[in-house]
Design an enzyme around this catalytic site. Structure first.
Site, short mmCIF file in Angstrom:
data_model
loop_
_atom_site.label_atom_id
_atom_site.label_comp_id
_atom_site.label_asym_id
_atom_site.label_seq_id
_atom_site.Cartn_x
_atom_site.Cartn_y
_atom_site.Cartn_z
N GLY A 279 7.65 64.13 -56.85
CA GLY A 279 6.45 64.95 -56.64
C GLY A 279 6.03 65.57 -57.96
O GLY A 279 5.06 65.19 -58.60
N ARG A 280 6.87 66.52 -58.43
CA ARG A 280 6.54 67.31 -59.62
C ARG A 280 6.31 66.43 -60.85
O ARG A 280 5.39 66.69 -61.63
CB ARG A 280 7.70 68.27 -59.87
CG ARG A 280 7.42 69.31 -60.92
CD ARG A 280 8.71 70.04 -61.29
NE ARG A 280 9.46 70.53 -60.17
CZ ARG A 280 9.36 71.76 -59.66
NH1 ARG A 280 8.53 72.62 -60.19
NH2 ARG A 280 10.10 72.11 -58.63
N TYR A 320 9.76 82.10 -58.16
CA TYR A 320 10.92 81.46 -58.79
C TYR A 320 11.13 81.95 -60.23
O TYR A 320 11.86 81.30 -60.99
CB TYR A 320 10.74 79.95 -58.88
CG TYR A 320 10.28 79.26 -57.63
CD1 TYR A 320 11.15 79.05 -56.56
CD2 TYR A 320 8.98 78.78 -57.51
CE1 TYR A 320 10.72 78.38 -55.41
CE2 TYR A 320 8.54 78.12 -56.37
CZ TYR A 320 9.42 77.93 -55.33
OH TYR A 320 9.00 77.27 -54.21
N CYS A 348 -2.12 93.87 -55.37
CA CYS A 348 -1.48 95.19 -55.33
C CYS A 348 0.02 95.11 -55.16
O CYS A 348 0.57 95.65 -54.19
CB CYS A 348 -2.07 95.99 -54.19
SG CYS A 348 -3.84 95.88 -54.19
N TYR A 377 2.90 72.09 -56.80
CA TYR A 377 3.29 73.34 -56.14
C TYR A 377 2.43 74.51 -56.60
O TYR A 377 2.91 75.64 -56.72
CB TYR A 377 4.79 73.61 -56.34
CG TYR A 377 5.65 72.43 -55.94
CD1 TYR A 377 5.75 72.07 -54.60
CD2 TYR A 377 6.33 71.65 -56.88
CE1 TYR A 377 6.51 70.96 -54.21
CE2 TYR A 377 7.09 70.56 -56.51
CZ TYR A 377 7.18 70.22 -55.17
OH TYR A 377 7.92 69.13 -54.79
#
Ligand code: LLP
Length: 427
Positions: A279-280, A320, A348, A377
């Protein structure tokens, strides 16, 4: 290698000045480069040349339909983890016989939809799931091809939230019990177990854990064959890392070529179709998140660069502690004075911080910046938190660009809500 670079003092996405996209769609937005997506897919697929493979792009990384179509047109399959993702992959034209369904908690409805769609393979992750799938498929008088996802108990040495191959993680069936479970699976109606699958984690920076897990997989395939099963597929999952810290001179993770050489060495003689779920490594560096500086504020101890993008748009730094390089859209002068600053969003909570004490070139209100390596992601993990619209996604090819997901406005959000009858007309 990506196609986001400075030309004539300006950031370009391929042949398009990022400034032109800013003028057309406003900020923030995600921008993906077709040439980068294609290059990454090709380099990954080429690294496995000589093996009988199917690269099933892990679309959880970025499920935009135009991204899926770009990859599907190159021959990619899809690794999906929900029936929603399956619907998107099919809608983008990825054929059912190139779709693999992974995930620990597939519901009866999802399994049923996968059986109806006739996808290539369901990766089963538990015994109750095996029983459920067998019952669903037999009730429909169908036969489905499954792989058993095993948990090899290997430490991927990555962030704890994206480690999946240790025995304490919820994924897969303990490799020590795999033979027993496989025999049971082979006795059940409606399903044919034909292979094993594994995925030990994401953003791996070392080939060693991959190799260890794959070697365990090879041993298991040999044992299963000696138990009398026909095993003709092995699914190695995804997980190859990408360089996020190029700006800080960190050594890069293994290249797809190095990964492919290792894969060929370990599983090359197994006589299995080898499936991969990257994926990444396909999408990470193929996308940027473009944002504008709203204010620069000097606090008593630090300088804050406050952006119009926030943790709801790109959650990786808050979630992360991930590092994303930041490039001003106007190229800084060679002698620009860099000074440390916290780069933050407007939400906030203090966790809405993209970078702490990062050396930054001079930036003023209204200046635009791009977060690099935001193609995986990024948009998929965004939310409506603080009633912030979902930002548009733009795809570039050559000197053209198109909005491939429009901004999802607050009015769109409110259209999903309704007032109960007891509140209608009250107040
Ligand atoms: N296959 C399975 C079964 C997976 O669970 C995953 C990722 C992949 C393939 C793709 O892994 P990749 O090649 O992209 O590393 N949101 C996190 C990453 C979560 C990964 C989850 N599983 C992040 O932003 O770092």
């Amino acid at each position: 290698m990506d196609h986001f670079s400075y030309k004539n003092g300006e950031l370009y996405a391929e042949g398009v000045p990022v400034r032109d996209i800013i003028d057309a769609v406003g900020t923030p937005f995600y921008c993906y480069s077709t040439a980068t997506i294609q290059r990454h897919y090709k380099v990954f697929a080429d690294s496995l040349e000589g093996l009988d493979t199917l690269v099933c792009y892990a679309m959880k990384a970025n499920g935009n339909l135009a991204v899926l179509k770009t990859l599907g047109d190159m021959g990619a399959g899809a690794d999906v983890v929900s029936s929603g993702e399956m619907d998107r992959a099919l809608a983008a034209g990825i054929p059912a016989d190139r779709i693999v369904f992974s995930g620990v908690g597939k519901t009866a409805e999802e399994l049923s939809a996968a059986v109806d769609a006739g996808i290539m393979q369901i990766n089963v992750e538990s015994e109750p799931e095996l029983e459920a799938l067998s019952a669903i498929a037999s009730a429909k008088d169908r036969h489905v091809t499954v792989s058993i996802r095993v948990n090899p108990d290997v430490d991927a040495k990555t962030h704890e939230k994206i480690t999946t191959g240790k025995s304490e993680n919820k994924f897969g069936i303990d490799i020590g019990r795999a033979r027993e479970v496989f025999s049971h699976a082979a006795s059940l109606p409606g399903i044919s177990p034909v292979g094993i699958a594994m995925h030990i984690g994401s953003q791996l920076r070392d080939l060693k854990p991959f190799r260890e897990a794959y070697e365990n997989g090879v041993t298991l395939v040999e044992q299963l064959r000696s138990d009398g099963h026909t095993i003709d597929r092995i699914d190695l999952g995804g997980g190859l890392g990408i360089p996020y810290f190029e700006d800080e001179g960190e050594s890069p993770p293994p290249s797809p070529e190095e990964y492919g050489t290792m894969v060929k060495a370990v599983v090359g003689n197994l006589g299995c179709k080898v499936m991969l779920e990257p994926g990444r490594v396909i999408m990470g560096n193929a996308g940027i998140l473009v944002s504008k500086v709203v204010y620069v504020k000097q606090g008593p101890s630090r300088r804050f660069i406050i952006l119009d993008a926030a943790m709801n748009d790109l959650i990786r730094p808050s979630f992360y502690n991930a590092h994303h390089a930041i490039m001003p859209v106007a190229e800084p002068a060679v002698d620009a004075a860099y000074e440390e600053a916290d780069v933050v969003g407007p939400i906030c909570e203090s966790g809405d911080t993209f970078a702490k004490q990062r050396p930054m070139p001079p930036l003023n209100d209204g200046d635009a910046i791009a977060f690099k390596s935001a193609g995986a992601y990024g948009a998929v993990m965004s939310s409506f938190y603080n009633a912030r619209p979902l930002v548009p996604e733009v795809l570039v090819t050559g000197d053209k660009f198109a909005v491939v997901r429009r901004r999802i406005e607050v009015s769109d959000m409110m259209a999903f809500e309704s007032m109960p009858d007891w509140l209608e007309g009250s107040g």
